[in-house]
Design an enzyme around this catalytic site. Structure first.
Site, short mmCIF file in Angstrom:
data_model
loop_
_atom_site.label_atom_id
_atom_site.label_comp_id
_atom_site.label_asym_id
_atom_site.label_seq_id
_atom_site.Cartn_x
_atom_site.Cartn_y
_atom_site.Cartn_z
N HIS A 92 0.86 -1.19 0.00
CA HIS A 92 0.00 0.00 0.00
C HIS A 92 0.90 1.24 0.00
O HIS A 92 1.96 1.24 0.63
CB HIS A 92 -0.91 -0.01 1.23
CG HIS A 92 -1.94 1.07 1.18
ND1 HIS A 92 -1.65 2.38 1.45
CD2 HIS A 92 -3.26 1.03 0.85
CE1 HIS A 92 -2.75 3.11 1.29
NE2 HIS A 92 -3.74 2.32 0.92
N GLU A 164 -3.99 2.32 -7.33
CA GLU A 164 -4.36 3.38 -6.41
C GLU A 164 -3.45 4.60 -6.64
O GLU A 164 -2.34 4.66 -6.07
CB GLU A 164 -4.19 2.91 -4.96
CG GLU A 164 -5.15 1.81 -4.55
CD GLU A 164 -5.40 1.85 -3.05
OE1 GLU A 164 -6.55 2.02 -2.67
OE2 GLU A 164 -4.44 1.75 -2.27
P1 PGA Z 1 -9.46 6.18 0.40
O1 PGA Z 1 -8.27 5.12 0.63
O2 PGA Z 1 -10.64 5.41 -0.13
O3 PGA Z 1 -9.73 6.78 1.74
O4 PGA Z 1 -8.96 7.18 -0.59
C1 PGA Z 1 -8.05 4.07 -0.26
C2 PGA Z 1 -6.86 3.24 0.18
O5 PGA Z 1 -5.92 3.81 0.75
O6 PGA Z 1 -6.83 2.02 0.00
#
Ligand code: PGA
Length: 242
Positions: A92, A164
């Site tokens: 992540h 992401e």
């Molecule tokens: P968020 O986070 O939906 O609060 O933007 C997503 C993540 O970090 O997996």
């Protein structure tokens, strides 16, 4: 089947996580799809008990890169697996940034997760500066190459990749579905080149009930990875209904 993952990060104290896990069980009682909740390590065992006869799946936010031994502060993939964990987030961006996790380390973690018969969810994404420089695609390819090159493709059939964009995480500014779809194509093409024909690709970054459908529909993603909007059962349920 689409996969929806709730990443609770370090947002909830154990008593609060238990309370919310019970609310999730009520709301997801009749759910037929794949909805996953990733509490922090401390809450995993109690949430596992609460989820026992519910359709909800258990996920972890990380796993150690080593099998077992003198690794203070770490938790082994084997132990996560024996608790009933099915999915493990790997790399992540918050861990890459705050804990300097390298691609090499991520490769070791993925190996451990696969050995524990769990699904690794490898997170990739460009930051704001890289996006501005027009380097999103090359950054994603580098991250995939770095984390996956040492792993034989025939061991990676369960791999999930989450796109992401770092600038979209927790900011309320989501990536537009068309641009996200371009990166999804880049991820699929890269995977095809190493022999992975059917890799599951999720989108994450400021997903909310109001924008979730656009990533599945126009964006063509196989599911979503959700932070902030996954803390409330009703909000996460709406996201999984798309
Ligand atoms: P968020 O986070 O939906 O609060 O933007 C997503 C993540 O970090 O997996």
């Amino acid at each position: 089947m689409k996969i929806f993952i709730a990443n609770w990060k370090m947002e909830l104290a154990p008593t609060e996580a238990e309370k919310r896990a019970r609310a999730f069980v009520r709301v997801f009682k009749e759910y037929k799809g794949e909805a996953v909740v990733c509490p922090d390590y401390l809450s995993l065992a109690s949430v596992a008990k609460i989820f026992k006869s519910s359709p909800l799946r258990l996920g972890a936010q990380d796993a150690a890169a080593h099998e077992r031994g003198a690794y203070t502060g770490e938790v082994s993939a084997a132990d996560l697996s024996s608790l009933g964990v099915k999915y493990v987030l790997i790399g992540h961006s918050e861990r890459r940034n705050f804990l300097a996790e390298s691609n090499k380390l991520l490769a070791e973690k993925i190996k451990m997760v696969l050995a524990g018969k769990m699904v690794p969810v490898l997170c990739v994404g460009e930051n704001a500066a890289e996006k501005k420089q027009g380097r999103a695609a090359s950054v994603i390819r580098e991250q995939l190459q770095g984390a996956l090159k040492s792993l034989p493709a025939n061991t990676l059939h369960s791999l999930v990749i989450a796109y992401e964009p770092v600038w979209a995480i927790g900011t309320g500014v989501n990536c537009d579905p068309a641009s996200a779809a371009q990166i999804r194509t880049i991820i699929r093409e890269w995977c095809l080149r190493i022999g992975l024909k059917k890799v599951t690709v999720l989108y994450g970054g400021s997903v909310k009930p109001e924008n979730a459908a656009s990533f599945i529909g126009a964006g063509g993603f196989d599911g979503l990875l959700v932070g902030g909007a996954s803390l409330e059962a009703s909000s996460f349920k709406k996201i999984t209904n798309v």
